[in-house]
Scaffold this active site. Structure first.
Site, short mmCIF file in Angstrom:
data_model
loop_
_atom_site.label_atom_id
_atom_site.label_comp_id
_atom_site.label_asym_id
_atom_site.label_seq_id
_atom_site.Cartn_x
_atom_site.Cartn_y
_atom_site.Cartn_z
N GLY A 65 0.83 -1.21 0.00
CA GLY A 65 0.00 0.00 0.00
C GLY A 65 0.86 1.25 0.00
N SER A 66 0.35 2.29 0.63
CA SER A 66 0.92 3.63 0.47
C SER A 66 2.32 3.81 1.07
CB SER A 66 -0.03 4.67 1.08
OG SER A 66 -1.26 4.69 0.37
N VAL A 67 2.76 2.90 1.93
CA VAL A 67 4.14 3.03 2.42
C VAL A 67 5.11 2.99 1.24
CG1 VAL A 67 5.93 1.90 3.80
CG2 VAL A 67 3.61 2.07 4.68
#
Length: 634
Positions: free
Chosen positions: A342-344
């Protein structure tokens, strides 16, 4: 001439008489002329005594030489000429061969605190020729007191071969317990049982680091984790003792040989037992609070790559591993399971863009409410119309659309090369723990939608340690350092492992890494970021949230997702990188509100434990948005 001879003899005798009178009183010497025969007699007696003594001495020496020769010949015969044959013969008549167990090495944390150690233990052994008549009764007591298998005990206690005088009945029993039960059986009149030294494996920290330490099986061999990976180093080499048995007793002058055991070596892991304990407790509490399925957490030394903690939950206590344990609890899922980050992952995309010189933290982006890619819609986690965000704002707000717009400035092959440099798509080098390499498809196969999805963390799969090492590259000034779990160096079947062999490589420039770091600080900004709850009072903190849907059956689940938070501190002089991952939480929760607080607790503990001072400098305030007519400043 004859007369001359007699005179000389007379003079001689006269001289002797005079000396005799002078030397002895007349009354005791007797009449003149009677002393010569007695003196001659004494001299003969003395000669006979000396001759007899010398004879006895010679006979004594001869007997001693004969005895020594006999023993020497016997010793040469036994040990030099036909030792094997005599050993075999001895065994036929009742020789006993016994294992002398080596002491297994200790597994410690980085400070020498034991995670797995060998304690005094006992084995219970039996002479079946003495126990066979009472096998059932003895086995019942041993089953009740020690929990050993009754059938196996009876079989060994009543072993049918009369030449066998030694059978193992129970192994690795606590000393006191083994001694007590044998003493009680002996008092009841049962004969033929004895105890011998047999080290017992113990895990004093219980579940702390259990998924890394592993455990040993019933045979005393490593079954998983470090116990299996370093089994050859830890195990050492058992010794043995062979001796003759006659009439059920050891023969004092029988064939006796002993090979001493060689104890195993110790292995030190990089983890800090206290940090591991604390991280596991915070992880468990976080998972329980949101009703999640499982989770993992990593604490990494920024510069060395050494893992101070690699925590999994649920976990187990290796002291109680049995055949009935759920195998899903064993091993480290932080290494064995992969998921979409995801956004990491956006911090990696930003690092690539900045290093390639395509953007700056102040680059202006016009972010629409929805973006289409290959006919598929891409949305942000919040509804909005067209908004003006800087690149920093895109990261701080975690905009998928803004990230895609920025990433489209980088050719797919170049983005793929950067992501590979960060370590995606390949194992970190923690061999022997079942690590999965994750998934990063070749850039040549990327469709436009795959390229766009990868830019914000979908379409790729990582393991927890792999992603922590990737983010740590930003903290470490753009230099990737492979994570390590062994302090120093240790040989394994996969080759030498440990912090001495940690691979390093520059992925992005120090300037690009510093720019990403400052952008990540805005993520924890109280006013602008998505994770203000991750901020540590008094310290500058850089981080990034993650929320990713779970792919199932070729599509993304609407119910299952993974939330996470990765960050490091102090942001202006990074010391530790921490990464928290929670699988399938219940309710409306996100990475900033759930994993962020867990990060804050663990990072606060680390900074205090290792006495890391705050820099005292304020965090930079980069612009999040831009306004039309505003003067550009790159």
């Amino acid at each position: 001439m004859p007369s001359t001879g007699r005179r000389q003899g007379a003079r001689g005798r006269g001289l002797s008489l005079r000396r005799s009178r002078t030397a002895r009183p007349a009354a005791r010497s007797g009449p003149a002329g009677s002393g010569l025969p007695r003196q001659a007699s004494r001299e003969r007696d003395l000669a006979r005594v000396r001759t007899a003594s010398l004879l006895r001495l010679r006979i004594g020496f001869l007997l001693i030489a004969m005895v020594v020769s006999i023993f020497g010949a016997r010793l040469l015969q036994l040990q030099g000429l036909d030792a094997a044959a005599y050993a075999a013969k001895a065994r036929e008549v009742g020789a006993v061969q016994q294992i002398l167990p080596a002491t297994r090495g200790t597994i410690t944390d980085r400070n020498g605190e034991p995670l797995a150690e060998s304690l005094d233990g006992m084995m219970i052994v039996a002479d079946p020729t003495k126990t066979k008549d009472d096998a059932a009764e003895i086995a019942s007591v041993l089953e009740e007191r020690l929990g050993i298998d009754y059938i196996d005990a009876v079989r060994n206690l009543s072993w049918p071969d009369p030449s066998v005088h030694f059978r193992y009945i129970a192994r690795r029993i606590p000393s006191t317990k083994a001694t007590d039960v044998v003493a009680d059986l002996t008092e009841l009149g049962y004969k033929g049982l004895d105890t011998e030294r047999d080290p017992l494996r113990s895990y004093p920290a219980k579940d702390v680091g259990a998924n890394l330490v592993g455990w040993i099986n019933d045979a005393g061999n490593g079954a998983d984790g470090a116990e299996l990976l370093f089994s050859k180093l830890l195990a050492g080499k058992d010794g043995s003792a062979t001796y003759d048995i006659g009439g059920g007793n050891r023969i004092p002058l029988g064939d006796n040989s002993v090979t001493d055991p060689v104890d195993g070596r110790d292995v030190a892991l990089t983890i800090d037992r206290d940090v591991q304990w604390y991280t596991q407790r915070i992880l468990r509490q976080t998972i329980e609070d949101v009703g999640a399925e499982s989770g993992a957490a990593v604490v990494m030394d920024t510069q060395t790559g050494q893992l101070l903690s690699l925590a999994d939950y649920p976990t187990f206590d290796p002291n109680g591993v049995t055949g009935a344990i759920d195998e899903r609890l064993l091993g480290s899922r932080a290494l064995r399971e992969v998921y979409e980050p995801g956004s990491v992952e956006k911090v990696l995309t930003m690092g690539a863009l900045l290093d390639a010189g395509r953007v700056t933290p102040r680059t202006r982006l016009t972010v629409p409410g929805q973006l289409t890619s290959s006919g598929m819609p891409i949305n942000d986690h919040w509804e909005h119309g067209t908004i003006p965000l800087t690149l920093t704002g895109v990261l701080a707000k975690s905009s998928n659309i803004g990230t895609v717009l920025a990433a489209r400035q980088l050719p797919p092959t170049q983005l793929s090369r950067y992501l590979t440099g960060f370590g995606l798509g390949k194992r970190t080098g923690l061999e022997g723990y079942g690590e999965q390499p994750g998934i990063l498809a070749p850039a040549s196969s990327w469709s436009p939608i795959v390229r766009d999805n990868i830019a914000f963390g979908q379409g790729v799969a990582v393991n927890v340690a792999q992603m922590a090492a990737a983010v740590n590259t930003i903290a470490n000034g753009g230099v990737y350092v492979a994570p390590s779990l062994v302090l120093g160096s240790a040989d394994t079947e996969f080759g030498p492992q440990g912090s001495d062999h940690a691979e390093t490589r520059e992925v992005i420039s120090p300037e690009a890494a510093q720019q990403v770091t400052k952008m990540m600080e805005m993520v924890t900004d109280e006013d602008e970021g998505t994770a203000p709850l991750a901020k540590v009072a008094g310290y500058r903190v850089a981080g990034k949230t993650g929320t990713a849907q779970v792919a199932e059956n070729g599509s993304y689940s609407a119910e299952k997702f993974v939330i996470s938070f990765a960050g490091f501190a102090p942001a202006d002089d990074p010391r530790f990188t921490v990464y928290i991952v929670i699988h399938n939480p219940q309710g409306d929760v996100g990475g900033g509100g759930t994993a962020g607080p867990a990060f804050r607790k663990i990072m606060s503990y680390l900074l205090q434990r290792y006495a890391v001072p705050p820099s005292g400098k304020a965090s930079p305030q980069l612009p999040i948005a831009w306004q039309a007519g505003e003067r550009r400043r790159q």
